[in-house]
Design a protein around this motif. Structure first.
Motif, PDB file in Angstrom:
ATOM      1  N   LEU A  92       0.826  -1.209   0.000  1.00  0.00           N
ATOM      2  CA  LEU A  92       0.000   0.000   0.000  1.00  0.00           C
ATOM      3  C   LEU A  92       0.862   1.262   0.000  1.00  0.00           C
ATOM      4  CD1 LEU A  92      -2.657  -1.111   2.649  1.00  0.00           C
ATOM      5  CD2 LEU A  92      -2.926  -1.038   0.152  1.00  0.00           C
ATOM      6  N   ASP A  93       2.176   1.091  -0.192  1.00  0.00           N
ATOM      7  CA  ASP A  93       3.137   2.198  -0.152  1.00  0.00           C
ATOM      8  C   ASP A  93       3.156   2.900   1.198  1.00  0.00           C
ATOM      9  OD1 ASP A  93       4.085   1.820  -2.760  1.00  0.00           O
ATOM     10  OD2 ASP A  93       2.412   2.965  -3.590  1.00  0.00           O
ATOM     11  N   ILE A  94       2.989   2.116   2.248  1.00  0.00           N
ATOM     12  CA  ILE A  94       3.136   2.608   3.621  1.00  0.00           C
ATOM     13  C   ILE A  94       4.292   1.820   4.228  1.00  0.00           C
ATOM     14  CG2 ILE A  94       2.061   2.764   5.894  1.00  0.00           C
ATOM     15  CD1 ILE A  94      -0.638   3.014   4.456  1.00  0.00           C
ATOM     16  N   TYR A  95       5.275   2.530   4.729  1.00  0.00           N
ATOM     17  CA  TYR A  95       6.481   1.889   5.251  1.00  0.00           C
ATOM     18  C   TYR A  95       6.644   2.240   6.720  1.00  0.00           C
ATOM     19  CZ  TYR A  95       7.164   1.329   0.303  1.00  0.00           C
ATOM     20  OH  TYR A  95       6.963   1.010  -1.015  1.00  0.00           O
ATOM     21  N   LEU A  96       6.654   1.220   7.564  1.00  0.00           N
ATOM     22  CA  LEU A  96       6.791   1.409   8.998  1.00  0.00           C
ATOM     23  C   LEU A  96       8.206   1.022   9.421  1.00  0.00           C
ATOM     24  CD1 LEU A  96       3.441  -0.331  10.056  1.00  0.00           C
ATOM     25  CD2 LEU A  96       3.824   2.111   9.608  1.00  0.00           C
ATOM     26  N   ASP A  97       8.910   1.948  10.070  1.00  0.00           N
ATOM     27  CA  ASP A  97      10.245   1.603  10.571  1.00  0.00           C
ATOM     28  C   ASP A  97      10.108   0.933  11.943  1.00  0.00           C
ATOM     29  OD1 ASP A  97       9.900   3.649  12.485  1.00  0.00           O
ATOM     30  OD2 ASP A  97      11.018   5.099  11.292  1.00  0.00           O
ATOM     31  N   GLU A  98      11.209   0.422  12.450  1.00  0.00           N
ATOM     32  CA  GLU A  98      11.192  -0.326  13.713  1.00  0.00           C
ATOM     33  C   GLU A  98      10.679   0.523  14.873  1.00  0.00           C
ATOM     34  OE1 GLU A  98      11.648  -3.597  14.470  1.00  0.00           O
ATOM     35  OE2 GLU A  98      11.761  -3.905  12.311  1.00  0.00           O
ATOM     36  N   GLU A  99      11.097   1.768  14.924  1.00  0.00           N
ATOM     37  CA  GLU A  99      10.666   2.647  16.015  1.00  0.00           C
ATOM     38  C   GLU A  99       9.150   2.878  15.957  1.00  0.00           C
ATOM     39  OE1 GLU A  99      11.805   6.948  18.010  1.00  0.00           O
ATOM     40  OE2 GLU A  99      12.782   6.343  16.152  1.00  0.00           O
ATOM     41  N   THR A 100       8.625   3.066  14.765  1.00  0.00           N
ATOM     42  CA  THR A 100       7.187   3.251  14.604  1.00  0.00           C
ATOM     43  C   THR A 100       6.448   1.988  15.022  1.00  0.00           C
ATOM     44  OG1 THR A 100       7.503   4.831  12.801  1.00  0.00           O
ATOM     45  CG2 THR A 100       5.349   3.753  12.942  1.00  0.00           C
ATOM     46  N   MET A 101       6.961   0.821  14.637  1.00  0.00           N
ATOM     47  CA  MET A 101       6.316  -0.434  15.021  1.00  0.00           C
ATOM     48  C   MET A 101       6.362  -0.627  16.533  1.00  0.00           C
ATOM     49  SD  MET A 101       7.011  -3.104  11.902  1.00  0.00           S
ATOM     50  CE  MET A 101       8.723  -2.695  11.583  1.00  0.00           C
ATOM     51  N   GLN A 102       7.449  -0.195  17.173  1.00  0.00           N
ATOM     52  CA  GLN A 102       7.527  -0.239  18.643  1.00  0.00           C
ATOM     53  C   GLN A 102       6.422   0.621  19.250  1.00  0.00           C
ATOM     54  OE1 GLN A 102       9.354  -1.634  21.067  1.00  0.00           O
ATOM     55  NE2 GLN A 102      10.967  -2.668  19.946  1.00  0.00           N
ATOM     56  N   ASP A 103       6.242   1.828  18.705  1.00  0.00           N
ATOM     57  CA  ASP A 103       5.196   2.730  19.197  1.00  0.00           C
ATOM     58  C   ASP A 103       3.807   2.133  18.969  1.00  0.00           C
ATOM     59  OD1 ASP A 103       7.020   4.604  20.084  1.00  0.00           O
ATOM     60  OD2 ASP A 103       6.787   5.923  18.346  1.00  0.00           O
ATOM     61  N   LEU A 104       3.599   1.501  17.828  1.00  0.00           N
ATOM     62  CA  LEU A 104       2.307   0.872  17.548  1.00  0.00           C
ATOM     63  C   LEU A 104       2.035  -0.266  18.528  1.00  0.00           C
ATOM     64  CD1 LEU A 104       2.568   0.792  13.655  1.00  0.00           C
ATOM     65  CD2 LEU A 104       0.939   2.153  14.988  1.00  0.00           C
ATOM     66  N   ALA A 105       3.051  -1.079  18.800  1.00  0.00           N
ATOM     67  CA  ALA A 105       2.900  -2.226  19.699  1.00  0.00           C
ATOM     68  C   ALA A 105       2.695  -1.794  21.152  1.00  0.00           C
ATOM     69  CB  ALA A 105       4.110  -3.154  19.586  1.00  0.00           C
ATOM     70  N   SER A 106       3.213  -0.630  21.499  1.00  0.00           N
ATOM     71  CA  SER A 106       3.067  -0.157  22.882  1.00  0.00           C
ATOM     72  C   SER A 106       1.921   0.850  23.033  1.00  0.00           C
ATOM     73  CB  SER A 106       4.372   0.466  23.366  1.00  0.00           C
ATOM     74  OG  SER A 106       4.664   1.642  22.635  1.00  0.00           O
ATOM     75  N   GLY A 107       1.335   1.263  21.916  1.00  0.00           N
ATOM     76  CA  GLY A 107       0.264   2.255  21.976  1.00  0.00           C
ATOM     77  C   GLY A 107       0.774   3.632  22.343  1.00  0.00           C
ATOM     78  N   SER A 108       2.026   3.935  21.964  1.00  0.00           N
ATOM     79  CA  SER A 108       2.669   5.194  22.350  1.00  0.00           C
ATOM     80  C   SER A 108       2.610   6.249  21.265  1.00  0.00           C
ATOM     81  CB  SER A 108       4.155   4.963  22.659  1.00  0.00           C
ATOM     82  OG  SER A 108       4.344   3.936  23.562  1.00  0.00           O
ATOM     83  N   ASN A 109       2.765   7.486  21.689  1.00  0.00           N
ATOM     84  CA  ASN A 109       2.956   8.636  20.800  1.00  0.00           C
ATOM     85  C   ASN A 109       1.825   8.865  19.803  1.00  0.00           C
ATOM     86  OD1 ASN A 109       5.477   9.339  21.953  1.00  0.00           O
ATOM     87  ND2 ASN A 109       6.456   7.731  20.757  1.00  0.00           N
ATOM     88  N   GLY A 110       0.652   8.290  20.060  1.00  0.00           N
ATOM     89  CA  GLY A 110      -0.476   8.497  19.159  1.00  0.00           C
ATOM     90  C   GLY A 110      -0.291   7.896  17.783  1.00  0.00           C
ATOM     91  N   MET A 111       0.659   6.955  17.651  1.00  0.00           N
ATOM     92  CA  MET A 111       0.966   6.403  16.330  1.00  0.00           C
ATOM     93  C   MET A 111      -0.168   5.559  15.754  1.00  0.00           C
ATOM     94  SD  MET A 111       3.617   7.798  15.324  1.00  0.00           S
ATOM     95  CE  MET A 111       3.744   6.919  13.800  1.00  0.00           C
ATOM     96  N   LEU A 112      -0.943   4.888  16.598  1.00  0.00           N
ATOM     97  CA  LEU A 112      -2.064   4.116  16.056  1.00  0.00           C
ATOM     98  C   LEU A 112      -3.063   5.030  15.370  1.00  0.00           C
ATOM     99  CD1 LEU A 112      -2.444   1.472  18.837  1.00  0.00           C
ATOM    100  CD2 LEU A 112      -2.428   0.963  16.408  1.00  0.00           C
ATOM    101  N   GLU A 113      -3.383   6.147  16.005  1.00  0.00           N
ATOM    102  CA  GLU A 113      -4.316   7.092  15.399  1.00  0.00           C
ATOM    103  C   GLU A 113      -3.755   7.670  14.106  1.00  0.00           C
ATOM    104  OE1 GLU A 113      -3.564   7.145  18.684  1.00  0.00           O
ATOM    105  OE2 GLU A 113      -5.395   7.500  19.849  1.00  0.00           O
TER     106      GLU A 113
END
Length: 131
Positions: free
Chosen positions: A84-105
């Protein structure tokens, strides 16, 4: 498209995301995005409804351990997001997995906007995603 930590959604954008998520028939009710969606399973379910040919739900398991959540996000990134041309780096995936920094939204907002643009441009025939 890459979610960035510097992105903060406005209150209106957050409300749009919450309403958009509620439109999907998911296996679990979302009461708190940053708690209920951190394992990536419900995001995979949303993507399955938007792009049915891109997502195999059996690849994602409900979990509470951060390591397992990261595995789900890495699989989702490798098998679906990149197409889908969306690229998640490791730090972003960490934030997604922890629910941090509003990254899920932020990610959900990007998915919502991307699908809206594709639907307006291509109509319903683009629901299968890229090959």
């Amino acid at each position: 498209m890459t979610p960035r930590k510097s992105i903060e959604l406005s209150t209106h954008e957050l409300v749009d995301v919450y309403h958009w998520v509620k439109k999907f028939n998911l296996s679990k009710e979302v009461k708190n995005i940053n708690r209920d969606m951190t394992d990536g399973v419900l995001v995979a379910e949303i993507l399955k409804q938007l792009y049915p040919k891109l997502v195999d739900l059996h690849n994602y398991t409900r979990c509470s351990a951060t390591r397992n959540k990261l595995d789900n996000w890495q699989t989702l990134n490798r098998k679906v997001m990149r197409r889908l041309d969306i690229y998640l780096d490791e730090e972003t995936m960490q934030d997604l997995a922890s629910g941090s920094n509003g990254m899920l939204e932020v990610l959900l907002f990007e998915l919502m906007a991307k699908h809206k643009v594709e639907t307006n441009f291509f109509g319903n025939r683009h629901d299968s995603g890229k090959k």
